[in-house]
Write a protein that holds these residues in place. Structure first.
Motif, mmCIF file in Angstrom:
data_model
loop_
_atom_site.group_PDB
_atom_site.id
_atom_site.type_symbol
_atom_site.label_atom_id
_atom_site.label_comp_id
_atom_site.label_asym_id
_atom_site.label_seq_id
_atom_site.Cartn_x
_atom_site.Cartn_y
_atom_site.Cartn_z
ATOM 1 N N SER A 174 13.064 36.768 8.904
ATOM 2 C CA SER A 174 14.125 37.761 9.092
ATOM 3 C C SER A 174 15.119 37.240 10.112
ATOM 4 C CB SER A 174 13.530 39.103 9.555
ATOM 5 O OG SER A 174 14.558 40.068 9.745
ATOM 6 N N GLN A 175 16.348 37.059 9.670
ATOM 7 C CA GLN A 175 17.444 36.624 10.533
ATOM 8 C C GLN A 175 17.076 35.367 11.322
ATOM 9 O OE1 GLN A 175 18.482 40.062 12.887
ATOM 10 N NE2 GLN A 175 19.480 41.076 11.166
ATOM 11 N N GLY A 176 16.510 34.411 10.611
ATOM 12 C CA GLY A 176 16.207 33.123 11.219
ATOM 13 C C GLY A 176 14.926 33.057 12.017
ATOM 14 N N GLN A 177 14.191 34.170 12.123
ATOM 15 C CA GLN A 177 12.924 34.214 12.847
ATOM 16 C C GLN A 177 11.773 34.287 11.848
ATOM 17 O OE1 GLN A 177 12.941 33.885 16.266
ATOM 18 N NE2 GLN A 177 15.143 33.634 15.941
ATOM 19 N N ALA A 178 10.642 33.671 12.208
ATOM 20 C CA ALA A 178 9.507 33.598 11.293
ATOM 21 C C ALA A 178 8.237 34.124 11.946
ATOM 22 C CB ALA A 178 9.292 32.161 10.828
ATOM 23 N N THR A 179 7.414 34.811 11.141
ATOM 24 C CA THR A 179 6.135 35.357 11.590
ATOM 25 C C THR A 179 5.063 35.003 10.576
ATOM 26 O OG1 THR A 179 7.228 37.224 12.691
ATOM 27 C CG2 THR A 179 4.889 37.458 12.195
ATOM 28 N N LEU A 180 3.965 34.402 11.035
ATOM 29 C CA LEU A 180 2.860 34.044 10.147
ATOM 30 C C LEU A 180 1.747 35.074 10.248
ATOM 31 C CD1 LEU A 180 1.582 31.824 8.257
ATOM 32 C CD2 LEU A 180 0.420 30.983 10.309
ATOM 33 N N CYS A 181 1.174 35.421 9.094
ATOM 34 C CA CYS A 181 0.021 36.325 9.046
ATOM 35 C C CYS A 181 -0.935 35.828 7.965
ATOM 36 C CB CYS A 181 0.462 37.756 8.739
ATOM 37 S SG CYS A 181 -0.904 38.943 8.636
ATOM 38 N N SER A 182 -2.229 35.830 8.268
ATOM 39 C CA SER A 182 -3.251 35.429 7.299
ATOM 40 C C SER A 182 -4.280 36.553 7.189
ATOM 41 C CB SER A 182 -3.947 34.137 7.742
ATOM 42 O OG SER A 182 -3.025 33.079 7.871
ATOM 43 N N ARG A 183 -4.454 37.065 6.010
ATOM 44 C CA ARG A 183 -5.404 38.168 5.768
ATOM 45 C C ARG A 183 -6.175 37.928 4.478
ATOM 46 N NH1 ARG A 183 -6.054 40.849 10.513
ATOM 47 N NH2 ARG A 183 -4.146 41.870 11.240
ATOM 48 N N TYR A 184 -7.455 38.311 4.508
ATOM 49 C CA TYR A 184 -8.230 38.353 3.273
ATOM 50 C C TYR A 184 -7.678 39.437 2.359
ATOM 51 C CZ TYR A 184 -12.060 35.405 5.008
ATOM 52 O OH TYR A 184 -12.818 34.361 5.472
ATOM 53 N N VAL A 185 -7.743 39.187 1.047
ATOM 54 C CA VAL A 185 -7.550 40.262 0.088
ATOM 55 C C VAL A 185 -8.830 41.078 0.107
ATOM 56 C CG1 VAL A 185 -6.993 40.870 -2.281
ATOM 57 C CG2 VAL A 185 -6.099 38.744 -1.310
ATOM 58 N N LYS A 186 -8.708 42.356 0.419
ATOM 59 C CA LYS A 186 -9.904 43.178 0.604
ATOM 60 C C LYS A 186 -10.446 43.632 -0.756
ATOM 61 C CE LYS A 186 -9.425 42.835 5.081
ATOM 62 N NZ LYS A 186 -8.111 42.218 5.245
ATOM 63 N N THR A 187 -10.995 42.679 -1.475
ATOM 64 C CA THR A 187 -11.595 42.970 -2.773
ATOM 65 C C THR A 187 -12.894 43.747 -2.588
ATOM 66 O OG1 THR A 187 -12.850 40.906 -2.766
ATOM 67 C CG2 THR A 187 -10.636 40.832 -3.723
ATOM 68 N N TYR A 188 -13.410 44.260 -3.693
ATOM 69 C CA TYR A 188 -14.704 44.946 -3.631
ATOM 70 C C TYR A 188 -15.789 43.975 -3.184
ATOM 71 C CZ TYR A 188 -18.901 47.429 -5.154
ATOM 72 O OH TYR A 188 -20.138 48.027 -5.190
#
Length: 598
Positions: A174-188
């Motif tokens: 967003s507007q030249g700024q970056a944010t990293l996020c890592s999450r599991y897909v909360k499958t059954y």
């Protein structure tokens, strides 16, 4: 007896995933802030590490320490302690994995498979990143999200690279700024195992069932777990670890063994799993991880395959995401394994390759139920895009043509000729067990619908896979292809740009970006600079990818100029921790992210 049980239960069921110490050093664990705001990443040796990835001459690194791996956020539910029944079942599970069906081959030995940057990581809450080279173009406002296997628990027995729980790595811009996020897909599968504090499910296709004795033992164990109420198979056991798709104003994490899982990004860049999606009860079984979205109609076309007739079923979704009726296809030669397919303006195209599903091989042959059939003649099936039955499906023999992925297809102006671009997997028998021996030769296949004549010619002699195009050209004639260079697979040492419009005697390579020695990327993705502009040139945009430096164990998000001959670097973002090698990704524009939050 106590010591015997203890040895069987190693690693401890409630322990977080860690690679085997003899193969990969343990990574440091850092504390994380979980106040809902993105963390701030401070630059250490980012510039020098990025210079190396860009194949430039870096200065001496400031630090040689391993990058930190952040633990899960406080908002994530903690893993449960194993119950007494779970502990008892785990003992039997370890007996199967250690004595009945141990991982005797390196291709399914987790100590080898999960080494280096294939080793899993824990979840990472939204964390601010630093742009260490250039600047991020405004058209990248949105999120690049990459899916891939990342097992929640270190596997007890045989493990294939495609077996791990799905984890999404999202870099929100967003507007030249970056944010990293890592999450599991909360499958059954993920949530039941997390709550139980131990693995419960076995992968069916690739490593979970090998030979009669091991298969019978695992079926009996799963039956006991089901009767004990540990899980309900009606809720599926898929991994959601292969790819992503956006259609009907929803974002889905996909794997072909189950239904899609709906996910979304929050305003601060976090990833939420909304749940398993059956499209109002109209999708009762699994679905491909490679649906095709027509950019002009916004319809999504898909299929599923299975070991019992009909072996192949075709269907599509309208522009609002409403599933249309199934079209069962009974005319395949047997249980097939069509990982991908293609669409044109008027047709859908299915490859029936030499990979297939053979349960008898699993039971009596001591191997995976998925394997190559050297006697089978590959063919391509073409059916009208809006067919309501398979009566108008036509099959065309294509000996020696085994595409796992299909790049694109279109119809020539005469309407009687279909052109398809796809990497041919050579030799097909090494696809699942020895990917380092595989060479993917990109071919152009021309099918004359009137005469039935099929012509093929190679586009490039390079070893290329995970290829993409400008998404606006899906189902219509495209000129440019961006593919990852295998060196050898499953690692990719660079990106190549091909011009598929050139003739047989012309060189098709238009541009190449090679990473530095020891640096490897994944699937590239093309993002148009002016989306929606009908006058924009096809290659006017950027190619993005995650790249990892195995020397410094640091990862970078690269943005490359798609029009330049050397795919010049426009921006490089230093990531706060490494991103493991994965499979397929997707860029979702900011306007579409807002739709997910409604």
């Amino acid at each position: 007896m106590t010591s015997f049980l203890s040895s069987l239960l190693l690693p401890a069921p409630h322990s977080p995933v860690r690679p085997a110490q003899s193969f990969v050093p343990f990574l440091k664990i850092s504390s994380v802030r979980t106040n809902g705001k993105p963390q701030t990443y401070r630059k250490t040796a980012g510039a020098s590490a990025t210079a190396k990835i860009l194949n430039q001459s870096p200065q001496a690194p400031e630090s040689s320490s391993l990058p930190n791996v952040a633990g899960p956020s406080s908002g994530a539910k903690r893993r449960g302690e194993p119950t007494v029944p779970a502990a008892v079942f785990s003992v039997f599970d370890n007996i199967i994995n250690n004595f009945i069906d141990p991982p005797v081959h390196p291709s399914v030995d987790p100590r080898y498979v999960l080494s280096g940057n294939f080793a899993p990581v824990d979840e990472l809450p939204p964390t601010e990143c630093e742009v260490v080279e250039g600047s991020l173009p405004p058209c990248l406002d949105g999120a690049y999200i990459r899916n891939g296997p990342n097992p929640q628990y270190f596997p007890r027995g045989p493990y294939h690279p495609f077996d791990g729980d799905g984890m999404l790595h999202s870099i929100k811009i967003s507007q030249g700024q970056a944010t990293l996020c890592s999450r599991y897909v909360k499958t059954y599968k993920y949530t039941t195992e997390r709550d139980a504090g131990t693995p419960l499910h076995h992968n069916v296709l690739f490593s979970g069932y090998n030979g009669l004795t091991a298969s019978a033992a695992r079926v009996a164990l799963n039956t006991a777990r089901t009767l004990a109420g540990q899980f309900d198979l009606e809720n599926g056991f898929g991994l959601a670890n292969t790819s992503l798709a956006f259609f009907g104003n929803r974002l889905y994490a996909l794997a072909e063994s189950d239904l899609p899982y709906s996910v979304r990004l929050t305003s601060n860049g976090d990833i939420e799993t909304l749940g398993r999606h059956d499209f109002n009860g109209k999708l009762l079984r699994n679905m491909t991880a490679h649906p095709k979205i027509d950019p002009e109609t916004s319809e999504a076309f898909a299929f599923r395959y299975g070991p019992i007739p009909p072996f192949l079923t075709y269907f599509y979704f309208d522009a609002n995401g409403n599933k249309q009726p199934d079209v069962p296809i009974f005319s395949t030669s047997g249980p097939c394994f069509p990982h991908d397919f293609a669409i044109t303006k008027n047709h859908a195209i299915f490859p029936d390759i030499q990979l297939g599903i053979n349960p008898m091989k699993m039971i009596f042959g001591g191997g995976s139920p998925v394997g190559a059939d050297p006697i089978k003649v590959p063919k391509v099936g073409i059916i009208p895009r809006y067919a309501k039955e398979e009566s108008k499906l036509r099959w065309f023999d294509t000996p020696g043509f085994n595409p796992i992925h299909i790049i694109n297809a279109w119809e020539e102006e005469d309407g009687n000729t279909i052109v398809m671009i796809a990497p041919n997997m050579l030799p097909i028998e090494h696809t699942l067990e020895r990917m380092d021996l595989v060479h993917c030769l990109v071919e152009k296949v021309t099918i004359d619908l009137k005469t039935g004549v099929v012509k093929r010619r190679p586009i490039s002699v390079k070893n290329l896979d995970l290829a993409v195009i400008n998404p606006a050209y899906t189902a219509k004639q495209n000129r440019y292809v961006y593919a990852a260079i295998g060196d050898p697979m499953p690692k990719f040492s660079g990106v190549v740009k091909l011009d598929v419009s050139k003739g047989e005697s012309q060189e098709c390579t238009e541009g190449v970006r090679m990473y530095a020695p020891g640096c490897y990327g994944g699937e590239p993705f093309f993002v148009a600079r002016e989306p929606g502009n009908p006058d924009a040139e096809e290659d006017d945009g950027y190619v993005v990818s995650y790249v990892h430096d195995e020397n410094t164990r640091e990862s970078t998000f690269l943005v490359m100029d798609a029009k330049s001959p050397e795919l010049d670097i426009v921006a490089a973002v230093k990531l706060p921790r490494r991103v493991p090698y994965g499979i397929h990704g997707l860029f979702v524009r900011e306007t579409d992210l807002h739709k997910l939050q409604c």
